[in-house]
Every structure is written in structure tokens, then in C-alpha cells.
Design a protein around this motif. Sequence first.
Motif, PDB file in Angstrom:
ATOM      1  N   ARG A  73     -33.580 -24.146  33.659  1.00  0.00           N
ATOM      2  CA  ARG A  73     -34.058 -25.270  34.478  1.00  0.00           C
ATOM      3  C   ARG A  73     -34.138 -26.546  33.642  1.00  0.00           C
ATOM      4  O   ARG A  73     -33.784 -27.642  34.100  1.00  0.00           O
ATOM      5  CB  ARG A  73     -35.417 -24.927  35.084  1.00  0.00           C
ATOM      6  CG  ARG A  73     -35.315 -23.937  36.245  1.00  0.00           C
ATOM      7  CD  ARG A  73     -36.678 -23.479  36.708  1.00  0.00           C
ATOM      8  NE  ARG A  73     -36.578 -22.486  37.778  1.00  0.00           N
ATOM      9  CZ  ARG A  73     -37.421 -21.473  37.925  1.00  0.00           C
ATOM     10  NH1 ARG A  73     -38.458 -21.328  37.086  1.00  0.00           N
ATOM     11  NH2 ARG A  73     -37.256 -20.615  38.916  1.00  0.00           N
ATOM     12  N   GLY A  74     -34.597 -26.395  32.405  1.00  0.00           N
ATOM     13  CA  GLY A  74     -34.630 -27.555  31.507  1.00  0.00           C
ATOM     14  C   GLY A  74     -33.236 -28.061  31.190  1.00  0.00           C
ATOM     15  O   GLY A  74     -32.999 -29.276  31.123  1.00  0.00           O
ATOM     16  N   ASP A 125     -32.032 -30.076  34.146  1.00  0.00           N
ATOM     17  CA  ASP A 125     -32.706 -31.382  34.202  1.00  0.00           C
ATOM     18  C   ASP A 125     -32.000 -32.389  33.294  1.00  0.00           C
ATOM     19  O   ASP A 125     -31.736 -33.534  33.684  1.00  0.00           O
ATOM     20  CB  ASP A 125     -34.171 -31.246  33.766  1.00  0.00           C
ATOM     21  CG  ASP A 125     -35.043 -30.610  34.834  1.00  0.00           C
ATOM     22  OD1 ASP A 125     -34.608 -30.560  36.008  1.00  0.00           O
ATOM     23  OD2 ASP A 125     -36.153 -30.137  34.496  1.00  0.00           O
ATOM     24  N   ARG A 176     -28.504 -33.338  34.709  1.00  0.00           N
ATOM     25  CA  ARG A 176     -28.579 -34.299  35.821  1.00  0.00           C
ATOM     26  C   ARG A 176     -28.802 -35.722  35.294  1.00  0.00           C
ATOM     27  O   ARG A 176     -28.190 -36.678  35.790  1.00  0.00           O
ATOM     28  CB  ARG A 176     -29.694 -33.910  36.796  1.00  0.00           C
ATOM     29  CG  ARG A 176     -29.303 -32.784  37.749  1.00  0.00           C
ATOM     30  CD  ARG A 176     -30.353 -32.611  38.836  1.00  0.00           C
ATOM     31  NE  ARG A 176     -31.611 -32.075  38.298  1.00  0.00           N
ATOM     32  CZ  ARG A 176     -31.923 -30.785  38.237  1.00  0.00           C
ATOM     33  NH1 ARG A 176     -31.076 -29.883  38.697  1.00  0.00           N
ATOM     34  NH2 ARG A 176     -33.085 -30.403  37.738  1.00  0.00           N
ATOM     35  N   ASN A 177     -29.656 -35.881  34.295  1.00  0.00           N
ATOM     36  CA  ASN A 177     -29.874 -37.196  33.696  1.00  0.00           C
ATOM     37  C   ASN A 177     -28.600 -37.700  33.018  1.00  0.00           C
ATOM     38  O   ASN A 177     -28.274 -38.891  33.103  1.00  0.00           O
ATOM     39  CB  ASN A 177     -31.014 -37.141  32.685  1.00  0.00           C
ATOM     40  CG  ASN A 177     -32.361 -36.916  33.335  1.00  0.00           C
ATOM     41  OD1 ASN A 177     -32.558 -37.261  34.510  1.00  0.00           O
ATOM     42  ND2 ASN A 177     -33.297 -36.338  32.596  1.00  0.00           N
TER      43      ASN A 177
END
Length: 374
Positions: A342-343, A346, A349-350
Motif C-alpha cells: 500500500r505504501g 501511494d 501515485r505521487n
Amino acid sequence: MKGGDVSSISPLVSFVLGAAMATVCVLFFMSASPTRRLADISAFSSANATNDLRLASSDSHNGVADGNAEETAAAAEVTASPAPAPAEAPSPWGDLEEVLRRAATKDRTVVMTQINAAWTRPGSLLDLFFESFRTGEGGVARLLDHLVIVTMDPAAYQGCQAVHRHCYFLRTSSGVDYRSEKMFMSKDYLEMMWGRNRFQQTVLELGYNFLFTDVDVMWFRDPFRHISMAADIAISSDVYMGDPYSLRNFPNGGFLFVRSSAKTIDFYRAWQQGRWRFFGKHEQDVFNLIKHDMAAKLDLAIQFLDTTYISGFCQLSKDLNKICTLHANCCVGLGAKLHDLRGVLDVWRNYTAGTTEERRAGKFQWKLPGICIH
């Protein structure tokens, strides 16, 4: 002679002469028309056979005979009809060939992953897996059209069908309940891994190339660009030494491309046999143990994939401008994998939302350390 004697002989002479003349006529007729004689004999035989059939039919219907010659002939034709061909035995793999045919590229290549119910729950690994494709670059999302999801239990199969086109239910007879998470190196885990290996062999035997990916691999760019056309097998690396064809590299079977050929099928047979030669070993460890002998014996080209592009937690690539896939290897436990991946998503996506200048400057980096990622 006396008159009385002549009168007593005349009837006998007349009889003998009459019989002789009749015999001569019959013989003359038959010798003059042999074809007609054979036809008459044939007609006589047929007539008698027909009468026999009528009598038999009459007896079986309590003496009621219809005398219909056409029905008799039809009955004879039915009796003489050949038996229907036996039906083909069903494939032990069910609809596998149809699923592969639908999903394959023009060169008969499929992408495959394997899941159980624990990995299909909302928010679990399958959701992260799909998200990585959707947020990936360079058209990687189109590869989902060629993805076959192999499910290990009915719940996983139903969950797959709700979200994907190409699902296959792999029925096993091992007695293992595949619905729950299997701890690394447990008996059930080893059974599942070796079953996966045997299934991959079947896909090769059916004439399909495959790229197998664990469901805890995140796909950011198309990895096929880094698989050599000369490679019979291309496998990811836990530890990459720098030379893609050096057998000193440490393999990881969670990301594996294999071309279907007699050589690779023979390799898989030896790999399966290694399960019993090195009893209790993980299938990845057995690959490592047989790679030297089998590569030489089969003249097999094994490519180890550079972790700069095909990366994992064991040897992490930190260059987001180059990375294609990232595997949560060297990480035990579903919870730990979910946390760290999940990290990873994240950060990705950035990265994709950033400007070209920010990307080139290396502004975006993984969140370190995680539970496993470091």
C-alpha cells in the motif's frame, strides 16, 4: 407277341418316354438361359427369406402380420446401422484450453497469476495487483486482457469472475484446503507451490508460453521489454550479480517467463522429479539446485532478470524512472505484504502525478523502512 402282352407293356413304355422328354426339355431350357436360371434361384431365395421374416414378425405379434415388404427392408437397414462413435473422455483440466485460447496473444503467450480466497477479499492483494496495472505507464493495463487468474478454491473463483474475464478453477485432489493463507514453508504451502509448478508444465504441454507473476507483484511498466528473445526461461532474481546469463544469480519463481518447447518441458519434468530428490525443499530452491546440470544437458538459455527493472524487496530498485515491476519477496505474512505494498502504491501515485522535472530529479522515493521493504 400276343395282344394281351402288348397292352400290358404300352403304359410302361409311354411313362418312360414321357419322363425322358420332360427331362430333355428342362435341361435344354436351363442350358439355353443360365442368367435367367440364376435370377430365378436368387428370386426364390429372397422370397423364402422374406417369408421367413414375415413369419417371425407374425409370431412376435401374436400371429398378426402386416405383409409390408418396405417395413421389412427398413427393419433390416436399422439392424445394419453402425454403432455411434464413443464420446471423447472429458479433459482432466476442464475448460483450461478454452480459457487459454481466449486470453492468449497471437504468439500464444499468456500472463498468469494464482490466488486463493484469502487474497481476493476486498482490500487484499488482488485489489492492489489490479490497481498497479491501472496506474501503470506505457500501456501496461492492456496486458490485463491476456491475464489468466488461476483460482485454488470456489470462493476465489467466484471472486475472480466478479472482476475479471479470464478465470480458471484449478481443482486439486491433494486434500489441502486452499482457502486460507498458507504460511511460508508449511506442508500445505509446499503442496501449493509444487502444484503450481505442475500446472505451469501443463500450460507448456498445451503449447502456450507464459509469464507467471505472483499476485504480490506490482506492475508499473511492461516487463516484456526486458525479456530476451534468446531466452528459453527468464526468471526474476532475489539477488542479481550483474550478468543476466550467469547461473550464479539467485532466482525467484514468483516472476517467471517460459517459452513452450521440448527443452522447457523436459526441464519442468526434471524440476518435478527434483521435488523427491531434494525432499522438503521449496520449488525455487530445487530450481537453484538443478539449474547448472539441466542448462548444460538441454542447452537451455536461462536469463536472470535485472533487479533494476524487475525488482523486489530482496534487492530493491530505487529508480522509479526505470522500474517495471516490484515484488514483495523476502517478506513473510499477508499483513506485512499488504502494509508495504500500500505504501508502494501511494508513492507510485505521487510519482505519476508529478512533473517531468520532478521525476528526473529523483524527488520520489519509496517510504523506508517498512515492515519488509528497506
